[in-house]
Design a protein around this motif. Structure first.
Motif, PDB file in Angstrom:
ATOM      1  N   LEU A   1      27.310 -39.568  34.797  1.00 13.09           N
ATOM      2  CA  LEU A   1      28.293 -40.556  34.371  1.00 13.09           C
ATOM      3  C   LEU A   1      27.910 -41.952  34.841  1.00 13.09           C
ATOM      4  O   LEU A   1      28.151 -42.945  34.139  1.00 13.09           O
ATOM      5  CB  LEU A   1      29.681 -40.185  34.915  1.00 13.09           C
TER       6      LEU A   1
ATOM      7  N   LEU B   1      34.856 -40.515  30.054  1.00 13.35           N
ATOM      8  CA  LEU B   1      35.420 -41.751  30.615  1.00 13.35           C
ATOM      9  C   LEU B   1      36.772 -42.081  30.010  1.00 13.35           C
ATOM     10  O   LEU B   1      37.685 -42.549  30.708  1.00 13.35           O
ATOM     11  CB  LEU B   1      34.445 -42.911  30.400  1.00 13.35           C
TER      12      LEU B   1
ATOM     13  N   ASN C   1      40.176 -42.089  32.311  1.00 17.43           N
ATOM     14  CA  ASN C   1      40.914 -43.357  32.316  1.00 17.43           C
ATOM     15  C   ASN C   1      42.375 -43.138  31.954  1.00 17.43           C
ATOM     16  O   ASN C   1      43.276 -43.822  32.469  1.00 17.43           O
ATOM     17  CB  ASN C   1      40.283 -44.340  31.336  1.00 17.43           C
TER      18      ASN C   1
ATOM     19  N   ALA D   1      37.560 -43.912  36.013  1.00 18.26           N
ATOM     20  CA  ALA D   1      36.405 -44.143  35.145  1.00 18.26           C
ATOM     21  C   ALA D   1      35.459 -45.160  35.776  1.00 18.26           C
ATOM     22  O   ALA D   1      34.231 -44.994  35.753  1.00 18.26           O
ATOM     23  CB  ALA D   1      36.872 -44.625  33.775  1.00 18.26           C
TER      24      ALA D   1
ATOM     25  N   ALA E   1      31.673 -44.410  36.963  1.00 17.25           N
ATOM     26  CA  ALA E   1      30.629 -45.074  36.186  1.00 17.25           C
ATOM     27  C   ALA E   1      29.937 -46.182  36.953  1.00 17.25           C
ATOM     28  O   ALA E   1      29.014 -46.799  36.425  1.00 17.25           O
ATOM     29  CB  ALA E   1      31.215 -45.629  34.894  1.00 17.25           C
TER      30      ALA E   1
ATOM     31  N   MET F   1      36.505 -49.968  30.763  1.00 17.98           N
ATOM     32  CA  MET F   1      35.982 -48.634  30.503  1.00 17.98           C
ATOM     33  C   MET F   1      35.211 -48.609  29.189  1.00 17.98           C
ATOM     34  O   MET F   1      34.123 -47.996  29.098  1.00 17.98           O
ATOM     35  CB  MET F   1      37.144 -47.634  30.478  1.00 17.98           C
TER      36      MET F   1
END
Length: 480
Positions: free
Chosen positions: A21, A39, A43, A50, A54, A124
């Protein structure tokens, strides 16, 4: 010599294997698409996660901490609602300026969280790298993310607006109030007035007068209707009793009033220069001299203590009915709409502007108002019964679901037409009593011939005995 070319093996970098991710294989459309949907999901479920997954961890931590705080506050609220509801109601409804501050903080937190979620959602989408996902997902991922954001963000903004309207309504309706008093003889007694300040009136008149008695333990409700033209009524101890020790009779004071009915007290008090002198604390406690005089009259008639009142201005009554979505009424006879005949014995068909037909009806505000006011083809006793019927229909509409669905309309109508001296600190207790009351039938007493009350020469001692026996029936006394 034959050369054998070694097969080319692509190896996935260790970071891509360990943290796909955060370090995705940007050349793999399949991996990028799956990552994008992951994601979006996290979120929605845990805003801020997220970003943490990430790689944008500073913003992610802000989102996560905010989410955790919101969840914690919601869990605490649920626990308080189950185990300490009075404390929760006091904090947000009955605490005066503390409630104002608490509601303001909740409103600001909801708006701030909605804004933060907006930032987290668009960040995101940036982290998804839409140009690297499958063509269909380039449309579907932002569509789903923005749709969920719109729904949940709109819910947070709506919640903030409801909190703001609640704060405004509490301040407007309960900004002034009398002292917080304990129940009297086991009951909270509240004077309920239908006040008409229409353009044709030279002053405020109380066309609908009743007393709502709520049992402080069980929440059982008894409504006692008082005819507006009841003659010769006594006052409880106070300035009006001193002025009219033998009761309020027609034309016994030409300077300050006329007529014998209780609805003439406005003329006898507020049209008199002594009005404010008779009840000097009325205005500071959210009342008026006429209301206080009417309280004293109702106390003298019924023999009970009545510390509070709620008045509904009939001039804006239709607005409240419409805000609740109308009311359901079983109409027993055909009733005309209109201001009445121009001369004696004029047929109703000549002056009526419309008719309310018999049968089950779902009434809007205008029709309900005519239903409560109509009296030219029936008598005042029938009118009182219709008003009581309408009161019960309105109470039936005050369900949590209905009020929440129409909250802004109800709050706006309520602040415009409702006046009271109920102290804000009593609201948590009254809220619990209201929930109990909705589970029980309402008992009614009407001071009419049907209940043995002579309309021309009432026996007020008998009236007081009737009220006492209804509020404290013998079986209840025997158990005690």
């Amino acid at each position: 010599m034959t050369l054998h070319r070694q097969p080319h093996h692509t190896t996935t970098p260790p970071l891509v294997q360990a943290e796909p991710l955060r370090y995705p294989d940007t050349e793999s459309v399949r991996m990028m698409t799956r990552r994008g949907w992951w994601l979006v999901a996290v979120n929605i479920l845990i805003p801020g996660s997220a970003q943490v997954l990430a790689g944008r961890r500073r913003l992610g931590r802000i989102g996560l901490r905010s989410t955790m705080f919101l969840w914690f506050a919601a869990i605490v609220g649920i626990i308080l609602a189950i185990g300490a509801r009075q404390a929760l109601l006091w904090l947000f409804v009955g605490g005066g300026w503390i409630s104002w501050v608490a509601l303001t903080l909740v409103q600001l937190l909801l708006l701030a969280y909605a804004l933060l979620w907006l930032v987290l959602t668009f960040d995101m989408l940036r982290l998804v790298r839409l140009v690297r996902v499958a063509p269909l997902a380039r449309v579907a991922i932002p569509l789903v993310a923005v749709l969920v954001l719109t729904l949940l963000g709109a819910a947070a903004v709506y919640g903030a607006s409801v909190v703001g309207s609640s704060r405004s309504a509490l301040t407007t309706v309960f900004g002034k109030g009398g002292p917080s008093l304990p129940p009297s003889d086991g009951y909270y007694n509240v004077l309920l007035l239908g006040a008409d300040s229409g353009e044709e009136r030279d002053s405020m008149r109380f066309d609908s007068i009743s007393v709502v008695s709520v049992n402080a333990e069980s929440g059982a409700v008894t409504i006692t209707g008082i005819p507006r033209d009841l003659p010769g009524f006594p006052f409880s101890e106070g300035p009006m009793h001193d002025r009219y020790p033998d009761g309020f009779y027609e034309h016994d004071d030409e300077e300050c009033g006329w007529g014998a009915g209780i609805n003439q007290l406005t003329n006898a008090v507020e049209e008199c220069t002594e009005g404010e002198a008779l009840y000097p604390d009325a205005e500071t406690q959210g009342s008026t001299p006429a209301v206080e005089a009417t309280k004293d009259a109702a106390e003298g008639i019924l023999g009970i203590s009545i510390p509070y009142y709620v008045a509904i201005d009939m001039h804006g009554f239709a607005q409240l009915i419409d805000a609740l979505g109308g009311v359901d009424i079983e109409v027993s006879e055909r009733l005309p709409k209109g201001g009445g005949p121009a001369y004696d014995d004029q047929p109703a068909d000549e002056w009526a502007i419309g008719w309310i037909e018999p049968g089950q009806q779902h009434m809007d505000g205008d029709t309900a108002q005519w239903y409560a006011r109509s009296r030219y083809t029936t008598d005042d006793w029938d009118r009182m019964l219709r008003q009581r019927q309408l009161q019960e229909a309105i109470l039936a509409q005050f369900t949590p679901q209905n009020v929440l669905a129409r909250f802004h309309e109800v709050a706006a109508a309520g602040t415009a037409v409702v006046h009271t001296d109920l102290p804000q600190g009593k609201l948590p207790e009254f809220f619990d009593l209201m929930l109990k009351a909705k589970q029980q039938p309402v008992t009614t007493i009407e001071l009419t011939p049907e209940f043995g009350v002579d309309e021309w020469n009432p026996d007020y001692e008998a009236v007081r005995q009737l009220v006492q026996s209804t509020l404290h029936p013998p079986a209840e006394d025997d158990e005690e």
